[in-house]
Scaffold this active site. Structure first.
Site, PDB file in Angstrom:
ATOM      1  N   ILE A   1       0.807  -1.215   0.000  1.00 50.38           N
ATOM      2  CA  ILE A   1       0.000   0.000   0.000  1.00 50.38           C
ATOM      3  C   ILE A   1       0.843   1.268   0.000  1.00 50.38           C
ATOM      4  O   ILE A   1       0.306   2.365  -0.164  1.00 50.38           O
ATOM      5  CB  ILE A   1      -1.000   0.028   1.177  1.00 50.38           C
ATOM      6  CG1 ILE A   1      -0.273   0.044   2.525  1.00 50.38           C
ATOM      7  CG2 ILE A   1      -1.973  -1.131   1.085  1.00 50.38           C
ATOM      8  CD1 ILE A   1      -1.197   0.333   3.699  1.00 50.38           C
TER       9      ILE A   1
ATOM     10  N   PHE B   1      -5.913  -3.201   8.161  1.00 47.35           N
ATOM     11  CA  PHE B   1      -5.102  -3.956   9.112  1.00 47.35           C
ATOM     12  C   PHE B   1      -3.599  -3.813   8.829  1.00 47.35           C
ATOM     13  O   PHE B   1      -2.779  -4.288   9.617  1.00 47.35           O
ATOM     14  CB  PHE B   1      -5.439  -5.452   9.052  1.00 47.35           C
ATOM     15  CG  PHE B   1      -6.828  -5.805   9.479  1.00 47.35           C
ATOM     16  CD1 PHE B   1      -7.142  -5.966  10.820  1.00 47.35           C
ATOM     17  CD2 PHE B   1      -7.834  -5.988   8.546  1.00 47.35           C
ATOM     18  CE1 PHE B   1      -8.420  -6.301  11.223  1.00 47.35           C
ATOM     19  CE2 PHE B   1      -9.120  -6.326   8.936  1.00 47.35           C
ATOM     20  CZ  PHE B   1      -9.415  -6.477  10.279  1.00 47.35           C
TER      21      PHE B   1
ATOM     22  N   TYR C   1       5.597   1.830  18.152  1.00 50.82           N
ATOM     23  CA  TYR C   1       4.437   1.168  17.550  1.00 50.82           C
ATOM     24  C   TYR C   1       3.148   1.874  17.946  1.00 50.82           C
ATOM     25  O   TYR C   1       2.326   2.243  17.098  1.00 50.82           O
ATOM     26  CB  TYR C   1       4.408  -0.301  17.968  1.00 50.82           C
ATOM     27  CG  TYR C   1       3.074  -0.971  17.755  1.00 50.82           C
ATOM     28  CD1 TYR C   1       2.526  -1.076  16.481  1.00 50.82           C
ATOM     29  CD2 TYR C   1       2.358  -1.495  18.832  1.00 50.82           C
ATOM     30  CE1 TYR C   1       1.296  -1.681  16.279  1.00 50.82           C
ATOM     31  CE2 TYR C   1       1.131  -2.108  18.640  1.00 50.82           C
ATOM     32  CZ  TYR C   1       0.603  -2.200  17.371  1.00 50.82           C
ATOM     33  OH  TYR C   1      -0.620  -2.803  17.175  1.00 50.82           O
TER      34      TYR C   1
ATOM     35  N   HIS D   1       2.688 -16.910  21.795  1.00 53.46           N
ATOM     36  CA  HIS D   1       1.421 -16.554  22.422  1.00 53.46           C
ATOM     37  C   HIS D   1       0.991 -17.634  23.407  1.00 53.46           C
ATOM     38  O   HIS D   1       1.122 -18.832  23.148  1.00 53.46           O
ATOM     39  CB  HIS D   1       0.341 -16.342  21.362  1.00 53.46           C
ATOM     40  CG  HIS D   1       0.542 -15.092  20.548  1.00 53.46           C
ATOM     41  ND1 HIS D   1      -0.388 -14.623  19.666  1.00 53.46           N
ATOM     42  CD2 HIS D   1       1.591 -14.222  20.495  1.00 53.46           C
ATOM     43  CE1 HIS D   1       0.060 -13.513  19.099  1.00 53.46           C
ATOM     44  NE2 HIS D   1       1.260 -13.258  19.591  1.00 53.46           N
TER      45      HIS D   1
END
Length: 332
Positions: A120, A141, A209, A257
């Site tokens: 993008i 996203f 971030y 995770h």
């Protein structure tokens, strides 16, 4: 104690008996005292001076060069985005996906979605997608999302997160696309002043971030003022789970995770789960986190898009389960 996701500035001095928790990032030339514990996935840059009798657990990164430090992608072709596409298609929507697959897998794209591979940040690519398809709304996203990496390589985050968003917004404006849902983060709040966090609470990011995500939101606001863009920003913490079909889910290598790590035990992929940190001021001494199922997050993004297309005003919404779970509770 150096908390998870904390960042320690270059040249700082840490005392003795310090626990450096997983995903904490110790920048170069830091002095660490005696009898400290460096937990798995904590990162210590080169030039750091460590005292005696320190315990470094397997999986900790010690002595890395900040200039060469790279984090593995933690999301496949967008973990949350891929689930949102599945939910959109299940609800009868016609879906176009644009992704550069930098950290992801083409196989995670729903077979009924039309896929464009590109970046993008490339205006020609964005123009090609918007001119080739009739797009009513964008669910955004595309962003780098690793806290530690953002502190070592902040320009990468400004380039991709802000630069990519700017280019995409410009193309949206030129092609008359007015609605965008922005997948943001609760990292925009920094250290919260209260829990639960309200949308009106101050935003003071403590890492690059979070700063870029906050700046992206501000970009949408000013694009709204100047060009009539309508936006919703969704802020949340920990996504978890997988699609009920089992076709897509979390795919991290190495796995970091908690919930997938717990599931590796009954699947025979590891012998046990270790708990790092049992002295938090919580009901059982382990860290409390707010988890939200990825399908619920996907549904929230769709509801936000429908809200905008039905005349909703620009807004920010926090998403969460509303009930925190400790690490021990997840394991049990």
């Amino acid at each position: 104690m150096i908390s998870p996701l904390a960042y320690v500035d270059p040249g700082a001095r840490l005392g003795q008996d310090v626990i450096v928790h997983p995903f904490a990032f110790i920048d170069k030339d830091v002095e660490i005292g005696d009898r400290c514990e460096i937990m798995p996935y904590a990162s210590i840059m080169k030039g750091t001076r460590m005292g005696s009798d320190n315990k470094v657990y397997q999986g900790a990164i010690v002595g890395a060069d900040p200039q060469d430090f790279r984090w593995k992608g933690q999301q496949t072709y967008c973990y949350i985005g891929s689930h949102t596409v599945y939910e959109l298609i299940d609800n009868g929507y016609d879906v176009v996906v644009a992704d550069n697959l930098e950290t992801g897998f083409r196989a995670a794209v729903h077979p009924k979605a039309r896929f464009y591979q590109g970046d993008i940040r490339n205006k020609e690519f964005c123009d090609h997608v918007f001119s080739s398809e009739k797009i009513d709304a964008v669910i955004h996203f595309a962003a780098n999302s690793q806290v530690g990496e953002s502190m070592v390589n902040p320009l990468k985050y400004y380039d991709n997160n802000l630069g990519g968003t700017r280019t995409m917004l410009q193309s949206m404006i030129e092609h008359g696309v007015k609605y965008i849902v922005f997948s943001s983060t609760a990292a925009t709040y920094g250290e919260p002043e209260r829990v639960p966090i309200l949308e009106t609470d101050p935003t003071h990011p403590t890492n690059c971030y979070g700063e870029t995500k906050l700046s992206m939101g501000r970009m949408f606001y000013w694009a709204s003022v100047a060009h009539g863009i309508h936006f919703v920003a969704l802020r949340y913490f920990n996504a978890c789970g997988a699609h009920m079909s089992g076709k897509i889910g979390e795919a991290h290598n190495p796995e970091t995770h908690l919930i997938p790590i717990v599931l590796q035990v009954p699947n025979g992929q590891r012998d046990h789960v270790s708990i790092f940190g049992d002295d938090y001021p919580t009901r059982d001494g382990t860290c409390v986190r707010d988890y939200i199922h990825v399908t619920d997050l996907a549904s929230a993004h769709i509801l936000a898009a429908e809200y905008l297309m039905n005349g909703g005003e620009n807004n920010v919404f926090n998403l969460g389960n509303g009930v925190g779970f400790t690490v021990k509770e997840i394991i049990d």
